[in-house]
Design a protein around this motif. Structure first.
Motif, short mmCIF file in Angstrom:
data_model
loop_
_atom_site.label_atom_id
_atom_site.label_comp_id
_atom_site.label_asym_id
_atom_site.label_seq_id
_atom_site.Cartn_x
_atom_site.Cartn_y
_atom_site.Cartn_z
N CYS A 200 0.85 -1.19 0.00
CA CYS A 200 0.00 0.00 0.00
C CYS A 200 0.89 1.24 0.00
O CYS A 200 1.66 1.46 0.93
CB CYS A 200 -0.92 0.01 1.22
SG CYS A 200 -1.88 1.54 1.28
N PRO A 201 0.80 2.07 -1.06
CA PRO A 201 1.74 3.19 -1.17
C PRO A 201 1.50 4.31 -0.16
O PRO A 201 2.36 5.16 0.04
CB PRO A 201 1.52 3.69 -2.60
CG PRO A 201 0.19 3.18 -3.03
CD PRO A 201 -0.12 1.97 -2.22
N THR A 202 0.33 4.33 0.48
CA THR A 202 -0.02 5.48 1.32
C THR A 202 -0.16 5.14 2.81
O THR A 202 -0.54 5.99 3.60
CB THR A 202 -1.37 6.06 0.86
OG1 THR A 202 -2.34 5.01 0.96
CG2 THR A 202 -1.31 6.57 -0.57
N ALA A 204 -2.47 3.21 3.99
CA ALA A 204 -3.91 3.15 4.32
C ALA A 204 -4.27 1.86 5.05
O ALA A 204 -5.26 1.82 5.78
CB ALA A 204 -4.75 3.28 3.05
N LEU A 205 -3.47 0.82 4.82
CA LEU A 205 -3.73 -0.42 5.56
C LEU A 205 -2.96 -0.28 6.88
O LEU A 205 -1.86 -0.78 7.04
CB LEU A 205 -3.27 -1.64 4.75
CG LEU A 205 -4.06 -1.86 3.46
CD1 LEU A 205 -3.48 -3.01 2.65
CD2 LEU A 205 -5.53 -2.14 3.76
N THR A 211 -8.84 -0.68 6.54
CA THR A 211 -8.45 0.31 5.53
C THR A 211 -8.84 1.68 6.05
O THR A 211 -10.02 1.89 6.37
CB THR A 211 -9.22 0.09 4.20
OG1 THR A 211 -9.14 -1.27 3.85
CG2 THR A 211 -8.63 0.94 3.09
N LEU A 215 -6.67 7.73 3.88
CA LEU A 215 -5.37 7.53 3.25
C LEU A 215 -5.45 6.68 1.99
O LEU A 215 -4.45 6.52 1.29
CB LEU A 215 -4.40 6.86 4.25
CG LEU A 215 -4.11 7.61 5.55
CD1 LEU A 215 -3.16 6.80 6.44
CD2 LEU A 215 -3.50 8.97 5.26
N CYS A 216 -6.61 6.10 1.75
CA CYS A 216 -6.73 5.16 0.62
C CYS A 216 -6.83 5.95 -0.70
O CYS A 216 -7.62 6.88 -0.83
CB CYS A 216 -7.96 4.28 0.80
SG CYS A 216 -8.20 3.14 -0.58
N LEU A 217 -6.02 5.54 -1.68
CA LEU A 217 -6.01 6.28 -2.95
C LEU A 217 -7.38 6.31 -3.62
O LEU A 217 -7.72 7.28 -4.29
CB LEU A 217 -4.98 5.68 -3.90
CG LEU A 217 -3.53 6.04 -3.59
CD1 LEU A 217 -2.59 5.36 -4.57
CD2 LEU A 217 -3.32 7.56 -3.65
N THR A 218 -8.15 5.27 -3.45
CA THR A 218 -9.48 5.26 -4.08
C THR A 218 -10.32 6.42 -3.55
O THR A 218 -11.06 7.07 -4.29
CB THR A 218 -10.19 3.92 -3.79
OG1 THR A 218 -9.33 2.88 -4.24
CG2 THR A 218 -11.52 3.84 -4.49
N CYS A 244 -7.14 2.10 -7.12
CA CYS A 244 -5.79 1.55 -6.89
C CYS A 244 -5.95 0.05 -6.65
O CYS A 244 -6.90 -0.38 -6.01
CB CYS A 244 -5.17 2.22 -5.66
SG CYS A 244 -3.76 1.36 -4.95
N MET A 246 -3.05 -1.92 -5.66
CA MET A 246 -1.77 -2.42 -5.15
C MET A 246 -1.94 -3.51 -4.09
O MET A 246 -1.22 -4.50 -4.08
CB MET A 246 -0.95 -1.26 -4.56
CG MET A 246 -0.60 -0.17 -5.55
SD MET A 246 0.41 -0.75 -6.92
CE MET A 246 2.02 -0.76 -6.16
N CYS A 247 -2.90 -3.33 -3.16
CA CYS A 247 -3.01 -4.30 -2.06
C CYS A 247 -3.60 -5.62 -2.54
O CYS A 247 -3.37 -6.67 -1.94
CB CYS A 247 -3.79 -3.73 -0.89
SG CYS A 247 -5.41 -3.09 -1.33
#
Ligand code: B12
Ligand code: SF4
Ligand code: SF4
Length: 350
Positions: A200-202, A204-205, A211, A215-218, A244, A246-247
């Motif tokens: 997770c790039p941000t 958020a997890l 989640t 912070l979650c890109l979505t 996103c 990624m996760c």
């Protein structure tokens, strides 16, 4: 018809219509969702991000008191549709969340939408009063699917069946007490696995099974226009412009689960205009007519969101020599948000 036969009839109709699974569970068995949410919120540090998380969860406060909001409802009917069967054009991969490329919630051409309507008609024809909400769901879908034994929630907070997490959940409330649940034997996440949390790039997890919407890109790139200028997560957003993956992409339980057997109506044609640079140059009338109905988290009045996100993605992923001309043209864009973003990315390139 007996209750058992009605429940089995609904289930076999769902399978015939292309759903992967369906279960029916008495509504009181969904109690406990509220305390799961509270426990997650309590664990978060105080601050601005927490108030955003709280506000998102409060938007769905009705999920905690279903029997009060729908006093006639006795049963939740939860259906699973595997969407990991469509070809995703390569220029969209890593930029637009797969679920949104093949979103069937409002798309009358999609097989998922047609199946949903047909199943609803079948239930009504068999004497059941039902109600649903196709956009956001009228009950906590992952929690309901878990309680009905349809699969397993994993540390990335996604719900998985044997098809992985590339599944869409939807549910109806019904006015008769019906029950048909499953007992799924899916291996849990390995104790020491944290691939999704690391992916997770941000951040958020924040912890397994949680989640953070703030912070979650979505939440940041799809559900609203974000002002990326000096935003602390502008860089972390990478190439993602809407959603996103990624996760989900990092998870071994999703390996080889996407099949690419079918074409999703209209997706290949649409993708031809969705290169990152092309987006910056798009005509607003075209965005409103073609992107807003499909990617409906960004309504017509937020059409500028596409260009702002694309400029951020270009800045993050291409050398300035390859995007400078797009940004320079965007300095004259009709939207002030786009002009401001273009000036910012150009200032970083100098
Ligand atoms: C609000 C919302 C968001 C918000 C907030 C997310 C969040 N933290 O809840 C934002 C905008 C950030 C978001 C993002 C996304 N979302 Co969303 N979102 C929703 C929505 C409308 C409500 C979710 C909610 O109530 N959240 C509150 C939290 C606390 O509940 P929860 O996430 O459901 O988590 C529960 C389960 O994990 C459950 N659980 C499951 N198994 C187990 C096991 C045990 C032992 C326990 C204790 C609990 C448990 O416990 C949790 C609390 O009760 C649902 C639709 C719906 N009606 O449910 C879709 C939904 C969750 N989203 C979905 C999707 C696809 C996404 C995105 C992937 C889109 C994308 N690719 O960009 C991202 C992914 C983010 C992520 N890692 O989860 C799908 C998930 C499908 C799946 N296979 O899990 C849903 C179900 C929509 C659907 N119709 O299919 N989403
Ligand atoms: S969808 Fe992306 S930003 Fe959101 S939790 Fe997953 S990896 Fe993190
Ligand atoms: S990446 Fe690992 S921890 Fe995360 S959901 Fe998949 S198996 Fe579980």
């Amino acid at each position: 018809m007996s209750k058992n036969r009605l429940a089995e009839g609904i289930q076999s109709q769902a399978l015939a219509l292309g759903f992967e699974k369906l279960a029916l569970i008495p509504l009181p068995r969904l109690n406990g969702f509220g305390s799961e949410v509270d426990r997650r919120l309590d664990a978060l540090p105080e601050g601005q991000a927490k108030s955003v998380d709280k506000a998102v969860f409060e938007r769905f406060a009705a999920f905690r008191r279903l029997s009060e909001v729908y006093p006639w409802a006795k049963t939740a009917i939860i259906a699973v549709m595997n969407y990991g069967v469509y070809r995703i054009p390569s220029n969209l991969i890593g930029k637009i969340g797969r679920v949104f490329c093949v979103d069937c919630r409002k798309d009358a051409q999609s097989q998922g939408y047609k199946a949903s309507l047909a199943l609803e008609e079948f239930m009504i024809a068999n004497g059941l009063r039902v109600e649903t909400e196709r956009k956001y769901g009228l009950l906590p879908l992952r929690w309901a699917a878990y309680r009905a034994g349809l699969g397993r929630g994993r540390k990335n907070n996604f719900f998985y069946t044997q098809s992985g997490s590339w599944i869409h959940l939807e549910a109806w409330l019904g006015d008769q007490e019906l029950e048909l649940t499953e007992n799924v034997e899916l291996k849990p996440c390995p104790k020491d696995c944290d691939l999704c949390l690391k992916a997770c790039p941000t951040g958020a997890l924040a912890e397994p099974y949680l989640t953070r919407p703030s912070l979650c890109l979505t939440f940041l790139n799809a559900t609203r226009p974000s002002d990326w200028v000096n935003h602390p997560l502008a860089k972390a957003a990478g190439e993602w412009i809407y959603g996103c993956d990624m996760c989900q992409g990092a998870c071994p339980f999703n390996r080889n689960k996407w099949r690419e057997d079918e074409e999703f109506p209209g997706l290949a044609e649409l993708s031809q205009n969705l290169g990152l640079g092309q987006i910056v140059d798009l005509d607003y009338a075209w965005i409103r007519a073609n992107l807003a109905p499909k990617f409906w988290y960004a309504p017509p009045e937020n059409a500028f969101q596409w260009k702002v996100n694309a400029l951020n993605a270009l800045k993050n992923s291409w050398p300035p020599s390859e995007w400078r001309l797009y940004a320079q043209r965007a300095l004259k864009d009709e939207s002030p948000e786009v002009r401001r973003m273009a000036a910012w990315v150009l200032s970083l390139a100098d």
